[in-house]
Design an enzyme around this catalytic site. Structure first.
Site, PDB file in Angstrom:
ATOM      1  N   GLY A 190       0.811  -1.210   0.000  1.00 53.13           N
ATOM      2  CA  GLY A 190       0.000   0.000   0.000  1.00 53.13           C
ATOM      3  C   GLY A 190       0.845   1.260   0.000  1.00 53.13           C
ATOM      4  N   TYR A 191       1.899   1.256   0.792  1.00 51.49           N
ATOM      5  CA  TYR A 191       2.784   2.417   0.874  1.00 51.49           C
ATOM      6  C   TYR A 191       3.499   2.646  -0.456  1.00 51.49           C
ATOM      7  CZ  TYR A 191       6.257   5.610   2.867  1.00 51.49           C
ATOM      8  OH  TYR A 191       7.042   6.712   3.144  1.00 51.49           O
ATOM      9  N   ALA A 192       4.030   1.575  -1.034  1.00 52.46           N
ATOM     10  CA  ALA A 192       4.736   1.710  -2.310  1.00 52.46           C
ATOM     11  C   ALA A 192       3.806   2.229  -3.406  1.00 52.46           C
ATOM     12  CB  ALA A 192       5.341   0.366  -2.718  1.00 52.46           C
ATOM     13  N   SER A 236       1.075   4.016  -2.985  1.00 60.15           N
ATOM     14  CA  SER A 236       0.700   5.403  -2.717  1.00 60.15           C
ATOM     15  C   SER A 236       1.827   6.359  -3.078  1.00 60.15           C
ATOM     16  CB  SER A 236       0.294   5.574  -1.252  1.00 60.15           C
ATOM     17  OG  SER A 236       1.400   5.445  -0.377  1.00 60.15           O
ATOM     18  N   LYS A 237       3.067   5.994  -2.763  1.00 62.45           N
ATOM     19  CA  LYS A 237       4.175   6.893  -3.044  1.00 62.45           C
ATOM     20  C   LYS A 237       4.544   6.912  -4.529  1.00 62.45           C
ATOM     21  CE  LYS A 237       4.737   8.510   1.091  1.00 62.45           C
ATOM     22  NZ  LYS A 237       4.489   9.934   1.408  1.00 62.45           N
TER      23      LYS A 237
END
Length: 255
Positions: A159-161, A163-164
């Site tokens: 999710g973080y990857a 989003s970024k």
């Protein structure tokens, strides 16, 4: 001009999300030292008290705003409150962010929605709402906080990857639309920073050593290292800088 002087073009008002701690706090303080008044957004008013006091000791105004950016309605509400009380800011820096670690097969939809909501959906809404006024006025600076995972995939952080990676592309998309109107949209991509978001990595002696050994600069970043890059992107020196995702990583990506 000496380092303490304030340019006639120094931003009058800067909105900084995630201003209560870490990178966001360092950015708020740096912009205040450079002559800006600050609207600082965080999850609670109480959490903003310490940075508010520091900004005021620098002789600048600090206006705290509480917002839980995981709430789908929070970003639009925050933008409306800021516009109502202060008008369109000169600078928007989006430092609020969260991460949830789990292998992809265990990464829940709720965690995905929370991470993408805080890291990508809310920044888009705030940029859209303030960008409208900036374009109309013919000036403004927007700085997103991307990540090394805007370039790399990482492990156990889908999710973080995602989003970024989205933040990097959003930076370019908005720059393409707004550069001709005098609005600079850029992003910074911090490397490994010694903040509470990375407490688990810093506490793991093996991972901490592995990461440190790969950084050509030989150390983790301090929040002030990141704030310096934001100061550049919001200064007159960056008038012709548009759509850049600037790594501030001690050389990590060059390795």
């Amino acid at each position: 001009m000496n380092a303490g002087a304030v340019s006639e073009r120094t931003p009058r008002l800067a909105v900084v999300t995630g201003a209560s701690r870490g990178i966001g706090r360092a950015i708020a303080l740096r912009l205040a030292r450079d002559g800006a008044d600050i609207v600082g957004a965080g999850s609670s008013i109480d959490g903003l008290a310490a940075v508010a006091a520091e900004v005021r000791r620098l002789g600048r105004r600090f206006h705290p705003m509480a917002a839980d950016l995981a709430d789908p309605d929070a970003a639009l509400d925050l933008a409306a409150r800021i516009e109502d009380h202060h008008g369109t800011p000169d600078v928007l820096v989006q430092a609020a962010g969260i991460n949830r670690r789990a292998p992809a097969v265990e990464h829940s939809t709720l965690d995905w929605d929370d991470v993408v909501g805080v890291n990508l959906r809310s920044p888009f809404i705030l940029a859209r709402e303030f960008g409208r006024g900036m374009v109309r006025r013919g000036s403004g600076r927007i700085v997103f906080v991307a990540s090394l995972l805007s370039f790399q995939g990482g492990l156990t952080v889908p999710g973080y990857a995602a989003s970024k990676g989205g933040v990097a592309q959003l930076t370019k998309a908005l720059a393409n639309e707004w550069a001709a109107s005098g609005v600079n949209v850029n992003a910074i991509a911090p490397g490994y920073v010694a903040t509470d978001m990375n407490d688990a990595l810093q506490a793991d002696p093996v991972r901490h050593r592995q990461i440190s050994e790969r950084i050509p600069a030989g150390r983790w970043a301090r929040p002030d290292d990141i704030a310096g890059a934001v100061a550049f992107l919001t200064s007159p020196d960056a008038d012709y800088v548009h759509g850049v995702v600037l790594p501030v990583d001690g050389g990590w990506l060059a390795r």
